[in-house]
Design a protein around this motif. Sequence first.
Motif, PDB file in Angstrom:
ATOM      1  N   PRO A 123       0.826  -1.211   0.000  1.00  0.00           N
ATOM      2  CA  PRO A 123       0.000   0.000   0.000  1.00  0.00           C
ATOM      3  C   PRO A 123       0.860   1.261   0.000  1.00  0.00           C
ATOM      4  O   PRO A 123       1.967   1.279   0.541  1.00  0.00           O
ATOM      5  CB  PRO A 123      -0.798  -0.113   1.312  1.00  0.00           C
ATOM      6  CG  PRO A 123      -0.599  -1.507   1.797  1.00  0.00           C
ATOM      7  CD  PRO A 123       0.696  -1.981   1.255  1.00  0.00           C
ATOM      8  N   HIS A 124       0.332   2.331  -0.578  1.00  0.00           N
ATOM      9  CA  HIS A 124       1.083   3.587  -0.647  1.00  0.00           C
ATOM     10  C   HIS A 124       1.347   4.168   0.742  1.00  0.00           C
ATOM     11  O   HIS A 124       2.305   4.911   0.931  1.00  0.00           O
ATOM     12  CB  HIS A 124       0.337   4.616  -1.511  1.00  0.00           C
ATOM     13  CG  HIS A 124      -0.972   5.063  -0.913  1.00  0.00           C
ATOM     14  ND1 HIS A 124      -2.146   4.379  -1.124  1.00  0.00           N
ATOM     15  CD2 HIS A 124      -1.281   6.118  -0.108  1.00  0.00           C
ATOM     16  CE1 HIS A 124      -3.127   4.996  -0.484  1.00  0.00           C
ATOM     17  NE2 HIS A 124      -2.633   6.033   0.151  1.00  0.00           N
ATOM     18  N   ASP A 125       0.497   3.804   1.715  1.00  0.00           N
ATOM     19  CA  ASP A 125       0.679   4.333   3.064  1.00  0.00           C
ATOM     20  C   ASP A 125       1.356   3.329   3.997  1.00  0.00           C
ATOM     21  O   ASP A 125       1.342   3.494   5.224  1.00  0.00           O
ATOM     22  CB  ASP A 125      -0.662   4.774   3.661  1.00  0.00           C
ATOM     23  CG  ASP A 125      -1.736   3.690   3.608  1.00  0.00           C
ATOM     24  OD1 ASP A 125      -1.532   2.669   2.923  1.00  0.00           O
ATOM     25  OD2 ASP A 125      -2.783   3.869   4.258  1.00  0.00           O
ATOM     26  N   ALA A 126       1.968   2.300   3.442  1.00  0.00           N
ATOM     27  CA  ALA A 126       2.726   1.351   4.272  1.00  0.00           C
ATOM     28  C   ALA A 126       3.927   2.051   4.877  1.00  0.00           C
ATOM     29  O   ALA A 126       4.523   2.949   4.259  1.00  0.00           O
ATOM     30  CB  ALA A 126       3.177   0.169   3.430  1.00  0.00           C
ATOM     31  N   PRO A 127       4.338   1.688   6.081  1.00  0.00           N
ATOM     32  CA  PRO A 127       5.518   2.308   6.698  1.00  0.00           C
ATOM     33  C   PRO A 127       6.750   2.102   5.822  1.00  0.00           C
ATOM     34  O   PRO A 127       6.967   1.022   5.256  1.00  0.00           O
ATOM     35  CB  PRO A 127       5.658   1.549   8.031  1.00  0.00           C
ATOM     36  CG  PRO A 127       4.301   0.978   8.299  1.00  0.00           C
ATOM     37  CD  PRO A 127       3.699   0.692   6.971  1.00  0.00           C
ATOM     38  N   ALA A 128       7.572   3.139   5.723  1.00  0.00           N
ATOM     39  CA  ALA A 128       8.743   3.082   4.849  1.00  0.00           C
ATOM     40  C   ALA A 128       9.695   1.961   5.260  1.00  0.00           C
ATOM     41  O   ALA A 128      10.298   1.298   4.400  1.00  0.00           O
ATOM     42  CB  ALA A 128       9.467   4.422   4.864  1.00  0.00           C
TER      43      ALA A 128
END
Length: 325
Positions: free
Chosen positions: A57-62
């Motif tokens: 997901p685009h909002d997954a933790p880096a």
Amino acid sequence: MLAEFDLIRRYLMPSQTPLPADGVALGGGDDAALLVPKAGHQLAVSVDTSVVDVHFPHDAPAFAVGHRSLAVALSDLAAMGADPRWCFMALTLDQRTFANDHAIHAWLEAFAKGFHTLCQRQATTLAGGDVTSGALTIGVTVMGEAPTGHALTRAGATPGDMIAVTGALGGGAGGLALWQRGERDLQHPLLRRYLLPEPRLAAGVALRGLASAAIDISDGLLADLGHLRKASGVGATLDMTSLPLAEALESSLGRDAACNAALSGGDDYELLVTLPAENVASAQRALGKLGLPLTVIGQCSDTLGVKGIAPNLGTGWQHFNEGAP
């Protein structure tokens, strides 16, 4: 904005010093790396691409994005029974999606930490790569070694061999389902299975000489079993009651959805292996020393196809397939 070579030096390749002890005669900073494989070994090479909102997901933790991009690539080496040695990264990053330079640096720092932490834990040297601008994509090439003639492949299964899996199944799909519902507790066992998978490298090495064929479960048990069956020219009978389900999977999704996740969900990165019946106990003991179960879930047959499963279950992930999840 961060310049390309500044980004590489600061986050990806902070040291350009050659590392002969790691088999790197010439590391990043030149047009190509020079590597030194061990004598008497074959080189196993694989490449894997992770694309935002396709594989994570685009909002997954880096940190998780960095870890995951390397872990899924290393999983292919695990399936070959190869010891990891080197990796290369091609990072495509869209700086315009960040609010400011501080946000870019924070993301890159966490991403690099996730990637390098797994590199260190799995004795893998980042030997070079490339950075460009565009939609967030991480391409990782991994290289490992196996003693000549001892690598595991998909093509060795024969009728009568037992079918087994390491660890537990369905956690990757279960974690994705929870993320899509809004769950963000990274201590949840299913989210950890999805965002922070563990490549079964030590298990792959331990199974050399015991397993007749192997593949990692990335597209789903049924899909990857299909790849192995096709390469080996065998059929399979599965025992649904033997499927080892990931922790909290059934309580989170319900029994039917949990079984479907285990069979078709993908993103598990466990090993699916076949082995002669007389090797099962030895393989289980070897993996037990690693704290990892090996569960027999079926048997190879000379009748092509798969028996023992409901016909309405999915077949796993396929790119460019409109029916893919």
